[in-house]
Design a protein around this motif. Structure first.
Motif, PDB file in Angstrom:
ATOM      1  N   ALA A 135      -4.029 -15.125   8.871  1.00  0.00           N
ATOM      2  CA  ALA A 135      -3.865 -15.885   7.580  1.00  0.00           C
ATOM      3  C   ALA A 135      -2.824 -14.809   6.792  1.00  0.00           C
ATOM      4  CB  ALA A 135      -4.855 -15.935   6.604  1.00  0.00           C
ATOM      5  N   GLY A 136      -2.994 -13.509   7.033  1.00  0.00           N
ATOM      6  CA  GLY A 136      -2.023 -12.456   6.180  1.00  0.00           C
ATOM      7  C   GLY A 136      -0.722 -12.177   7.017  1.00  0.00           C
ATOM      8  N   ARG A 137      -0.712 -12.610   8.244  1.00  0.00           N
ATOM      9  CA  ARG A 137       0.431 -12.106   8.957  1.00  0.00           C
ATOM     10  C   ARG A 137       1.924 -12.612   8.521  1.00  0.00           C
ATOM     11  NH1 ARG A 137      -1.488 -16.501  11.932  1.00  0.00           N
ATOM     12  NH2 ARG A 137      -0.107 -18.003  12.928  1.00  0.00           N
ATOM     13  N   GLU A 138       1.777 -13.797   7.906  1.00  0.00           N
ATOM     14  CA  GLU A 138       2.927 -14.260   7.087  1.00  0.00           C
ATOM     15  C   GLU A 138       3.703 -13.686   6.072  1.00  0.00           C
ATOM     16  OE1 GLU A 138       2.381 -18.385   6.527  1.00  0.00           O
ATOM     17  OE2 GLU A 138       2.159 -19.014   8.638  1.00  0.00           O
ATOM     18  N   GLN A 139       2.497 -12.722   5.279  1.00  0.00           N
ATOM     19  CA  GLN A 139       3.191 -12.178   4.169  1.00  0.00           C
ATOM     20  C   GLN A 139       3.045 -10.455   4.646  1.00  0.00           C
ATOM     21  OE1 GLN A 139       0.184 -14.108   3.979  1.00  0.00           O
ATOM     22  NE2 GLN A 139       1.260 -16.101   3.077  1.00  0.00           N
ATOM     23  N   ILE A 140       3.202 -10.240   5.701  1.00  0.00           N
ATOM     24  CA  ILE A 140       2.961  -8.733   6.121  1.00  0.00           C
ATOM     25  C   ILE A 140       3.821  -7.956   5.626  1.00  0.00           C
ATOM     26  CG2 ILE A 140       4.117  -9.032   8.384  1.00  0.00           C
ATOM     27  CD1 ILE A 140       1.107  -6.751   7.685  1.00  0.00           C
ATOM     28  N   PHE A 141       5.253  -8.270   5.496  1.00  0.00           N
ATOM     29  CA  PHE A 141       6.207  -7.335   4.673  1.00  0.00           C
ATOM     30  C   PHE A 141       6.107  -7.425   3.213  1.00  0.00           C
ATOM     31  CE2 PHE A 141       7.841  -8.348   9.159  1.00  0.00           C
ATOM     32  CZ  PHE A 141       7.909  -7.384   9.628  1.00  0.00           C
ATOM     33  N   ASP A 142       5.868  -8.629   2.638  1.00  0.00           N
ATOM     34  CA  ASP A 142       5.864  -8.753   1.141  1.00  0.00           C
ATOM     35  C   ASP A 142       4.750  -8.523   0.320  1.00  0.00           C
ATOM     36  OD1 ASP A 142       8.667  -9.233   1.255  1.00  0.00           O
ATOM     37  OD2 ASP A 142       8.003 -11.523   1.672  1.00  0.00           O
ATOM     38  N   GLN A 143       3.677  -8.918   1.176  1.00  0.00           N
ATOM     39  CA  GLN A 143       2.131  -8.775   0.659  1.00  0.00           C
ATOM     40  C   GLN A 143       1.337  -8.134   1.714  1.00  0.00           C
ATOM     41  OE1 GLN A 143       3.618 -12.253   0.196  1.00  0.00           O
ATOM     42  NE2 GLN A 143       4.226 -11.585  -2.088  1.00  0.00           N
ATOM     43  N   TRP A 144       1.632  -6.822   1.820  1.00  0.00           N
ATOM     44  CA  TRP A 144       1.025  -6.183   3.074  1.00  0.00           C
ATOM     45  C   TRP A 144      -0.535  -5.847   2.894  1.00  0.00           C
ATOM     46  CZ3 TRP A 144      -1.763  -2.259   1.126  1.00  0.00           C
ATOM     47  CH2 TRP A 144      -1.699  -1.714   0.085  1.00  0.00           C
ATOM     48  N   TRP A 145      -1.088  -5.992   1.731  1.00  0.00           N
ATOM     49  CA  TRP A 145      -2.585  -5.909   1.623  1.00  0.00           C
ATOM     50  C   TRP A 145      -3.401  -6.906   2.133  1.00  0.00           C
ATOM     51  CZ3 TRP A 145       0.932  -6.611  -2.511  1.00  0.00           C
ATOM     52  CH2 TRP A 145       1.184  -7.638  -2.990  1.00  0.00           C
ATOM     53  N   VAL A 146      -2.850  -8.177   2.301  1.00  0.00           N
ATOM     54  CA  VAL A 146      -3.455  -9.215   2.908  1.00  0.00           C
ATOM     55  C   VAL A 146      -3.985  -8.990   4.353  1.00  0.00           C
ATOM     56  CG1 VAL A 146      -3.288 -11.783   3.297  1.00  0.00           C
ATOM     57  CG2 VAL A 146      -2.203 -10.992   1.393  1.00  0.00           C
ATOM     58  N   ALA A 147      -3.435  -8.506   5.155  1.00  0.00           N
ATOM     59  CA  ALA A 147      -3.456  -8.250   6.592  1.00  0.00           C
ATOM     60  C   ALA A 147      -4.076  -6.920   6.761  1.00  0.00           C
ATOM     61  CB  ALA A 147      -2.428  -8.633   7.494  1.00  0.00           C
ATOM     62  N   THR A 148      -3.592  -5.757   5.837  1.00  0.00           N
ATOM     63  CA  THR A 148      -3.882  -4.622   6.193  1.00  0.00           C
ATOM     64  C   THR A 148      -5.276  -4.047   5.913  1.00  0.00           C
ATOM     65  OG1 THR A 148      -1.663  -3.948   5.546  1.00  0.00           O
ATOM     66  CG2 THR A 148      -3.405  -2.149   5.619  1.00  0.00           C
ATOM     67  N   PHE A 149      -5.919  -4.498   5.040  1.00  0.00           N
ATOM     68  CA  PHE A 149      -7.056  -3.985   4.558  1.00  0.00           C
ATOM     69  C   PHE A 149      -8.462  -4.792   5.795  1.00  0.00           C
ATOM     70  CE2 PHE A 149      -5.447  -3.237   0.228  1.00  0.00           C
ATOM     71  CZ  PHE A 149      -5.712  -1.802   0.279  1.00  0.00           C
ATOM     72  N   PRO A 150      -8.111  -6.022   6.182  1.00  0.00           N
ATOM     73  CA  PRO A 150      -9.039  -6.323   7.252  1.00  0.00           C
ATOM     74  C   PRO A 150      -8.771  -5.734   8.614  1.00  0.00           C
ATOM     75  CG  PRO A 150      -8.174  -8.402   6.031  1.00  0.00           C
ATOM     76  CD  PRO A 150      -7.539  -7.155   5.512  1.00  0.00           C
ATOM     77  N   GLY A 151      -7.686  -5.352   8.785  1.00  0.00           N
ATOM     78  CA  GLY A 151      -7.383  -4.365   9.921  1.00  0.00           C
ATOM     79  C   GLY A 151      -7.837  -3.263   9.793  1.00  0.00           C
ATOM     80  N   LEU A 152      -7.774  -2.497   8.681  1.00  0.00           N
ATOM     81  CA  LEU A 152      -8.390  -1.259   8.695  1.00  0.00           C
ATOM     82  C   LEU A 152      -9.832  -1.233   8.766  1.00  0.00           C
ATOM     83  CD1 LEU A 152      -6.558   0.295   5.586  1.00  0.00           C
ATOM     84  CD2 LEU A 152      -6.296   0.955   8.043  1.00  0.00           C
ATOM     85  N   ALA A 153     -10.628  -2.425   8.348  1.00  0.00           N
ATOM     86  CA  ALA A 153     -11.851  -2.564   8.389  1.00  0.00           C
ATOM     87  C   ALA A 153     -12.435  -2.687   9.661  1.00  0.00           C
ATOM     88  CB  ALA A 153     -12.459  -3.716   7.711  1.00  0.00           C
ATOM     89  N   ILE A 154     -11.611  -3.290  10.726  1.00  0.00           N
ATOM     90  CA  ILE A 154     -11.751  -3.210  12.079  1.00  0.00           C
ATOM     91  C   ILE A 154     -11.740  -1.966  12.698  1.00  0.00           C
ATOM     92  CG2 ILE A 154     -11.168  -4.542  14.418  1.00  0.00           C
ATOM     93  CD1 ILE A 154     -10.200  -7.013  12.891  1.00  0.00           C
ATOM     94  N   CYS A 155     -10.633  -1.572  12.386  1.00  0.00           N
ATOM     95  CA  CYS A 155     -10.258  -0.035  13.136  1.00  0.00           C
ATOM     96  C   CYS A 155     -11.501   1.056  12.677  1.00  0.00           C
ATOM     97  CB  CYS A 155      -8.963   0.555  12.604  1.00  0.00           C
ATOM     98  SG  CYS A 155      -7.644  -0.395  13.179  1.00  0.00           S
ATOM     99  N   ILE A 156     -11.924   0.953  11.344  1.00  0.00           N
ATOM    100  CA  ILE A 156     -12.809   1.927  10.859  1.00  0.00           C
ATOM    101  C   ILE A 156     -14.241   1.615  11.680  1.00  0.00           C
ATOM    102  CG2 ILE A 156     -14.103   2.764   8.991  1.00  0.00           C
ATOM    103  CD1 ILE A 156     -11.906   2.445   7.199  1.00  0.00           C
ATOM    104  N   VAL A 157     -14.685   0.272  11.867  1.00  0.00           N
ATOM    105  CA  VAL A 157     -15.920   0.251  12.507  1.00  0.00           C
ATOM    106  C   VAL A 157     -15.986   0.116  14.042  1.00  0.00           C
ATOM    107  CG1 VAL A 157     -17.498  -1.752  12.832  1.00  0.00           C
ATOM    108  CG2 VAL A 157     -16.765  -1.631  10.766  1.00  0.00           C
ATOM    109  N   ALA A 158     -14.843  -0.103  14.419  1.00  0.00           N
ATOM    110  CA  ALA A 158     -14.485   0.310  16.148  1.00  0.00           C
ATOM    111  C   ALA A 158     -14.429   1.803  16.103  1.00  0.00           C
ATOM    112  CB  ALA A 158     -13.181  -0.313  16.510  1.00  0.00           C
ATOM    113  N   LEU A 159     -14.025   2.763  15.277  1.00  0.00           N
ATOM    114  CA  LEU A 159     -14.098   3.929  15.435  1.00  0.00           C
ATOM    115  C   LEU A 159     -15.508   4.599  15.476  1.00  0.00           C
ATOM    116  CD1 LEU A 159     -12.763   6.826  15.785  1.00  0.00           C
ATOM    117  CD2 LEU A 159     -12.239   6.736  13.309  1.00  0.00           C
ATOM    118  N   GLY A 160     -16.172   3.966  14.447  1.00  0.00           N
ATOM    119  CA  GLY A 160     -17.492   4.552  14.297  1.00  0.00           C
ATOM    120  C   GLY A 160     -18.373   4.198  15.338  1.00  0.00           C
ATOM    121  N   PHE A 161     -18.472   3.177  16.044  1.00  0.00           N
ATOM    122  CA  PHE A 161     -19.121   2.738  17.213  1.00  0.00           C
ATOM    123  C   PHE A 161     -18.682   3.566  18.321  1.00  0.00           C
ATOM    124  CE2 PHE A 161     -20.256  -1.469  15.207  1.00  0.00           C
ATOM    125  CZ  PHE A 161     -21.574  -1.291  15.359  1.00  0.00           C
ATOM    126  N   ASN A 162     -17.625   3.840  18.395  1.00  0.00           N
ATOM    127  CA  ASN A 162     -17.015   4.786  19.619  1.00  0.00           C
ATOM    128  C   ASN A 162     -17.475   6.344  19.442  1.00  0.00           C
ATOM    129  OD1 ASN A 162     -15.682   3.185  21.472  1.00  0.00           O
ATOM    130  ND2 ASN A 162     -13.780   3.100  20.045  1.00  0.00           N
TER     131      ASN A 162
END
Length: 303
Positions: A263-290
């Motif tokens: 949903a936030g990919r269309e605003q990735i350059f102007d409103q970066w926070w829409v897609a960035t924070f869910p992406g960080l959540a995925i990265c952190i959780v995946a890193l934790g399990f690894n």
């Protein structure tokens, strides 16, 4: 020396003794020694902290989330991070932090359902193939090879396309594509265990093949399966997020991290926070399990 210190030392000595007086003491002592070895690994402890944090966030989401994750406020759409909306708002004015917190429940449900499904299935297939051998091994492993020949996400997309979009169908699709590695690991362990002396002794006592597999082979394969499961959770999360990103997983307005990124990919350059924070959540959780999986492998895998 205080009574508390003496009590701690007595428990430590009781658990670490080399001459246990009961099976219970031996098992508890083994777990305690494994925990002592595990906590010496800082990366593993960091992974454990991340996974525990995920569990706590999912359990107490109603208390942690400051806003309703489904409440729309078009007059507050696409607001940047602030003291009111810590991670900003999306295109419908929904609080992103609250949606990420509630999305932890969706992610955890997907992971748990998949693990509960594929763990026993892969374990039984692998143990049966490794212990029985012959044509049973050939047939089961060729079926496994067919599933392994396709990338997991591509195969999951095919299943979801046939079943239709939705959270339940996404879980079924991921489960259908996730079991082959478990079967491979269980088969390799079983082929080593089946030639052990104690298995030969049990066989001479008249135990059936089903009893030998279920009562003696399967428990010996559990440590490797636990390690494989923990390491595989990151892949399951990424596959679920990929299906959600493509609109084939959890459907709106369910707060699922992959769908939030989409949903936030269309605003990735102007409103970066829409897609960035869910992406960080995925990265952190995946890193934790690894990290947790690496630590468990060092402790549980004697080789």
């Amino acid at each position: 020396m205080s009574d508390q210190t003496a009590s701690d030392l007595s428990w430590h000595d009781w658990l670490t003794t080399t001459s246990p007086h009961s099976r219970r003491q031996a098992r508890l002592g083994q777990l305690y020694r494994q925990w002592l070895a595990f906590r010496k690994n800082p990366a593993a402890m960091a992974g454990l902290a991340i996974v525990v944090a995920l569990l706590l966030v999912a359990a107490f989401a109603p208390l942690i989330a400051p806003h309703d994750p489904l409440a729309q406020a078009l007059d507050k759409r696409l607001l940047p991070p602030s003291g009111v909306n810590w991670f900003g708002t999306d295109s419908l004015g929904r609080d992103i932090f609250s949606r990420i917190v509630w999305g932890a429940r969706v992610t955890l449900v997907i992971v748990m359902l998949v693990v509960i499904t594929v763990g026993p299935l892969g374990l039984l297939i692998g143990c049966a193939a490794g212990y029985l051998g012959g044509w049973v091994d050939v047939v089961l492993m060729r079926i496994t090879d067919v599933f392994l020949a396709f990338p997991r996400l591509v195969l999951a997309l095919a299943f979801v396309a046939a079943l239709g979009p939705g959270l339940e169908n996404a879980v079924i699709a991921i489960a259908f594509t996730a079991w082959p590695p478990y079967a491979r690991v269980a088969r390799a362990e079983t082929m080593i265990i089946r030639n052990a002396d104690y298995i030969a002794a049990i066989r001479l006592q008249g135990a059936s093949q089903a009893r030998i597999v279920l009562k003696h082979v399967v428990p010996m394969c559990m440590p490797s399966l636990i390690v494989r499961t923990t390491l595989d959770m990151a892949g399951i999360i990424l596959t679920a997020a990929g299906l959600g990103f493509l609109g084939l997983g959890a459907q709106p307005p369910i707060p699922e991290w992959g769908a939030m990124i989409s949903a936030g990919r269309e605003q990735i350059f102007d409103q970066w926070w829409v897609a960035t924070f869910p992406g960080l959540a995925i990265c952190i959780v995946a890193l934790g399990f690894n990290l947790l999986g690496d630590g468990l492998r060092d402790v549980l895998d004697a080789r």
